[in-house]
Scaffold this active site. Sequence first.
Site, PDB file in Angstrom:
ATOM      1  N   GLY A 173      42.198  79.843  26.008  1.00 46.89           N
ATOM      2  CA  GLY A 173      42.446  79.251  24.694  1.00 46.89           C
ATOM      3  C   GLY A 173      43.195  77.936  24.832  1.00 46.89           C
ATOM      4  O   GLY A 173      44.368  77.926  25.214  1.00 46.89           O
ATOM      5  N   ALA A 312      55.117  76.973  10.732  1.00 49.48           N
ATOM      6  CA  ALA A 312      56.398  77.305  10.127  1.00 49.48           C
ATOM      7  C   ALA A 312      56.726  76.396   8.941  1.00 49.48           C
ATOM      8  O   ALA A 312      57.253  76.853   7.915  1.00 49.48           O
ATOM      9  CB  ALA A 312      57.496  77.210  11.176  1.00 49.48           C
ATOM     10  N   HIS A 436      64.168  48.263  13.268  1.00 49.41           N
ATOM     11  CA  HIS A 436      63.638  47.700  14.502  1.00 49.41           C
ATOM     12  C   HIS A 436      64.688  47.787  15.591  1.00 49.41           C
ATOM     13  O   HIS A 436      65.860  47.499  15.326  1.00 49.41           O
ATOM     14  CB  HIS A 436      63.249  46.230  14.276  1.00 49.41           C
ATOM     15  CG  HIS A 436      62.790  45.550  15.514  1.00 49.41           C
ATOM     16  ND1 HIS A 436      61.536  45.768  16.038  1.00 49.41           N
ATOM     17  CD2 HIS A 436      63.414  44.692  16.363  1.00 49.41           C
ATOM     18  CE1 HIS A 436      61.407  45.062  17.152  1.00 49.41           C
ATOM     19  NE2 HIS A 436      62.532  44.397  17.370  1.00 49.41           N
TER      20      HIS A 436
HETATM   21  C1  LIG Z   1      54.248  80.636  20.796  1.00 51.12           C
HETATM   22  C2  LIG Z   1      54.278  80.098  19.397  1.00 51.12           C
HETATM   23  C3  LIG Z   1      54.702  78.804  19.176  1.00 51.12           C
HETATM   24  C4  LIG Z   1      54.726  78.294  17.884  1.00 51.12           C
HETATM   25  N1  LIG Z   1      55.171  77.016  17.696  1.00 51.12           N
HETATM   26  C5  LIG Z   1      55.203  76.505  16.462  1.00 51.12           C
HETATM   27  C6  LIG Z   1      55.677  75.185  16.229  1.00 51.12           C
HETATM   28  O1  LIG Z   1      56.083  74.484  17.146  1.00 51.12           O
HETATM   29  N2  LIG Z   1      55.697  74.722  14.953  1.00 51.12           N
HETATM   30  C7  LIG Z   1      55.254  75.491  13.906  1.00 51.12           C
HETATM   31  O2  LIG Z   1      55.268  75.016  12.767  1.00 51.12           O
HETATM   32  N3  LIG Z   1      54.802  76.742  14.084  1.00 51.12           N
HETATM   33  C8  LIG Z   1      54.771  77.280  15.341  1.00 51.12           C
HETATM   34  N4  LIG Z   1      54.347  78.559  15.516  1.00 51.12           N
HETATM   35  C9  LIG Z   1      53.917  79.332  14.330  1.00 51.12           C
HETATM   36  C10 LIG Z   1      55.143  79.853  13.567  1.00 51.12           C
HETATM   37  O3  LIG Z   1      55.909  80.658  14.402  1.00 51.12           O
HETATM   38  C11 LIG Z   1      54.672  80.619  12.344  1.00 51.12           C
HETATM   39  O4  LIG Z   1      53.827  79.792  11.572  1.00 51.12           O
HETATM   40  C12 LIG Z   1      55.858  81.043  11.493  1.00 51.12           C
HETATM   41  O5  LIG Z   1      56.717  81.881  12.212  1.00 51.12           O
HETATM   42  C13 LIG Z   1      55.351  81.778  10.252  1.00 51.12           C
HETATM   43  O6  LIG Z   1      56.422  82.199   9.487  1.00 51.12           O
HETATM   44  P1  LIG Z   1      56.303  83.490   8.548  1.00 51.12           P
HETATM   45  O7  LIG Z   1      57.594  83.618   7.864  1.00 51.12           O
HETATM   46  O8  LIG Z   1      55.074  83.416   7.745  1.00 51.12           O
HETATM   47  O9  LIG Z   1      56.050  84.694   9.549  1.00 51.12           O
HETATM   48  P2  LIG Z   1      56.816  85.240  10.817  1.00 51.12           P
HETATM   49  O10 LIG Z   1      57.621  84.216  11.473  1.00 51.12           O
HETATM   50  O11 LIG Z   1      55.753  85.939  11.600  1.00 51.12           O
HETATM   51  O12 LIG Z   1      57.819  86.303  10.211  1.00 51.12           O
HETATM   52  C14 LIG Z   1      57.386  87.472   9.621  1.00 51.12           C
HETATM   53  C15 LIG Z   1      58.489  88.488   9.750  1.00 51.12           C
HETATM   54  O13 LIG Z   1      58.162  89.632   8.968  1.00 51.12           O
HETATM   55  C16 LIG Z   1      58.647  90.772   9.634  1.00 51.12           C
HETATM   56  N5  LIG Z   1      57.921  91.914   9.086  1.00 51.12           N
HETATM   57  C17 LIG Z   1      56.580  92.132   9.098  1.00 51.12           C
HETATM   58  N6  LIG Z   1      56.290  93.287   8.478  1.00 51.12           N
HETATM   59  C18 LIG Z   1      57.464  93.804   8.055  1.00 51.12           C
HETATM   60  C19 LIG Z   1      57.824  94.984   7.363  1.00 51.12           C
HETATM   61  N7  LIG Z   1      56.890  95.856   6.974  1.00 51.12           N
HETATM   62  N8  LIG Z   1      59.122  95.213   7.106  1.00 51.12           N
HETATM   63  C20 LIG Z   1      60.094  94.323   7.504  1.00 51.12           C
HETATM   64  N9  LIG Z   1      59.797  93.204   8.169  1.00 51.12           N
HETATM   65  C21 LIG Z   1      58.514  92.935   8.447  1.00 51.12           C
HETATM   66  C22 LIG Z   1      58.351  90.484  11.093  1.00 51.12           C
HETATM   67  O14 LIG Z   1      59.161  91.264  11.948  1.00 51.12           O
HETATM   68  C23 LIG Z   1      58.670  89.001  11.174  1.00 51.12           C
HETATM   69  O15 LIG Z   1      59.996  88.772  11.593  1.00 51.12           O
HETATM   70  C24 LIG Z   1      54.310  79.106  16.800  1.00 51.12           C
HETATM   71  C25 LIG Z   1      53.903  80.430  17.026  1.00 51.12           C
HETATM   72  C26 LIG Z   1      53.880  80.912  18.295  1.00 51.12           C
HETATM   73  C27 LIG Z   1      53.441  82.339  18.518  1.00 51.12           C
END
Ligand SMILES: Cc1cc2nc3c(=O)[nH]c(=O)nc-3n(C[C@H](O)[C@H](O)[C@H](O)COP(=O)(O)OP(=O)(O)OC[C@H]3O[C@@H](n4cnc5c(N)ncnc54)[C@H](O)[C@@H]3O)c2cc1C
Length: 452
Positions: A173, A312, A436
């Site tokens: 990927g 994020a 600048h």
């Molecule tokens: C390796 C990697 C690198 C990345 N780098 C970037 C970057 O540089 N810039 C960027 O913008 N994005 C990046 N991302 C993407 C970014 O991490 C996500 O877009 C972001 O975290 C999404 O936020 P969210 O709040 O939607 O979900 P998440 O961050 O996934 O948070 C969801 C939370 O919900 C909790 N949860 C789920 N179900 C339940 C439940 N039933 N009860 C209680 N808690 C629950 C989970 O434990 C989790 O903590 C990256 C992702 C990865 C994997």
Amino acid sequence: MDYQVAIIGGGPAGYTAAEAAARAGFSVVLFEKRALGGVCLNEGCIPTKTLLYSAKVLDTARGAQKYAVSVTGTSFDLPKIIARKQKVVRKLVLGIKSRLTAGGVHIVAGEAAVVDQHHVQCDGQVYECDKLLLCTGSETFIPPIPGVDTVPYWTHRDALECKTLPHSLVVVGGGVIGMEFAAFFCSLGVPVTVVEMMDEILGGMDRELAALLRAEYAKRGVRFLTSTRVVSMEGDATGVRVAVENADGPAVIEAERVLLSVGRRPVMQGFGLENLSLEKTERGCLRVDAHMQTSLPGVYACGDLTGQSLLAHTAVREAEVAVHHLAGQADEMSYRAIPGVVYTNPEIAGVGETEDSLQRRGVSYRAVRLPLAYSGRFVAENEGVNGVCKLLLGEGNAVLGVHVLGNPASEIITLGGMAIQLGLTADAWARMVFPHPTVGEIFKEACAEGIL
Ligand SMILES: Cc1cc2nc3c(=O)[nH]c(=O)nc-3n(C[C@H](O)[C@H](O)[C@H](O)COP(=O)(O)OP(=O)(O)OC[C@H]3O[C@@H](n4cnc5c(N)ncnc54)[C@H](O)[C@@H]3O)c2cc1C
């Protein structure tokens, strides 16, 4: 217990919504089953960027001669790099926790399940709420490749914890996550092969800049197999054999480790979502309106769960929009100017339309390309390296897309996002006063170049 707002998931979407809702005067309960900060803080954006920064310091030290500075005995300590990453994560997670607590958010550590739109259950306790925000995020997608279950493959989580370098690595990927890990391990001296099914890496980014970045990393020894499908894999803790197929026929790549990074998918199961009977899109994601409200009034979905951009900063903005709506403030979500960044070295960043997206829609445009060497600051800080700035201009010189390859693309791309979001023309953007010398001045130059 009774709350005005209940939020499931403490990632960027959930914690932003919780903080904003509490600030707006709502009583808020936030459920998080793993760690506050979600994927972004604990295993995504922040840890990867912390590791990449160590790699960048190493690259800089090794290239110091170019700036007439001699650095001898350059080396690195991987366990310490990983330990620093953990320290950074801990600090930021604690920061989020203290901000939420200070704001009056009730944080519940546990796995929550939706009972109905006004009731959430967690650890045997039922919480009542007026409004419900679903922010459960996304999870790694493991492709159903024959043999994958028998191989001790890495996901990003394993790669982030690796304390001993593999002798060789195959990254399946060539998207953003795959390329960031390829860059990290390449800087640390690991021979890396990137296998990508599409004909170019970094789908969704500007193709021309993606190809330039690929060429740069190929020069540093990364092997790229594009238009290549993984057919099967086998192996054990000592090594893996990844069978691939492309126009040249079948081949087998041998490496010590394989990292799977073919994408992520929204978390839609395991928390009682089915109890709400929400409408879905054709792609199977939750349908939300411009206020992030689902088909059930009073129930909102934000962040990766919506499957919109899996970033994020999108999650944060969606959460703000949702809270503004439930507070009765006018606001709407727009995906027109969401920047995308790849934190390789050099970085690549883009916002708005790409040439591909404009061509697909038959929109006429002009591409203005300038070498980053037009910026004095870039030349001062990037010896022997060039970069590219590309503006896509439409009718009346409207700014439709902005793309940059070169450091610090991640920092200056916000200017492009603002230009697009505010509907600026190249003429209006060129009239802004830029400090600048800065690399961002490249936009002023490119606009001047592009004005018809
Ligand atoms: C390796 C990697 C690198 C990345 N780098 C970037 C970057 O540089 N810039 C960027 O913008 N994005 C990046 N991302 C993407 C970014 O991490 C996500 O877009 C972001 O975290 C999404 O936020 P969210 O709040 O939607 O979900 P998440 O961050 O996934 O948070 C969801 C939370 O919900 C909790 N949860 C789920 N179900 C339940 C439940 N039933 N009860 C209680 N808690 C629950 C989970 O434990 C989790 O903590 C990256 C992702 C990865 C994997």
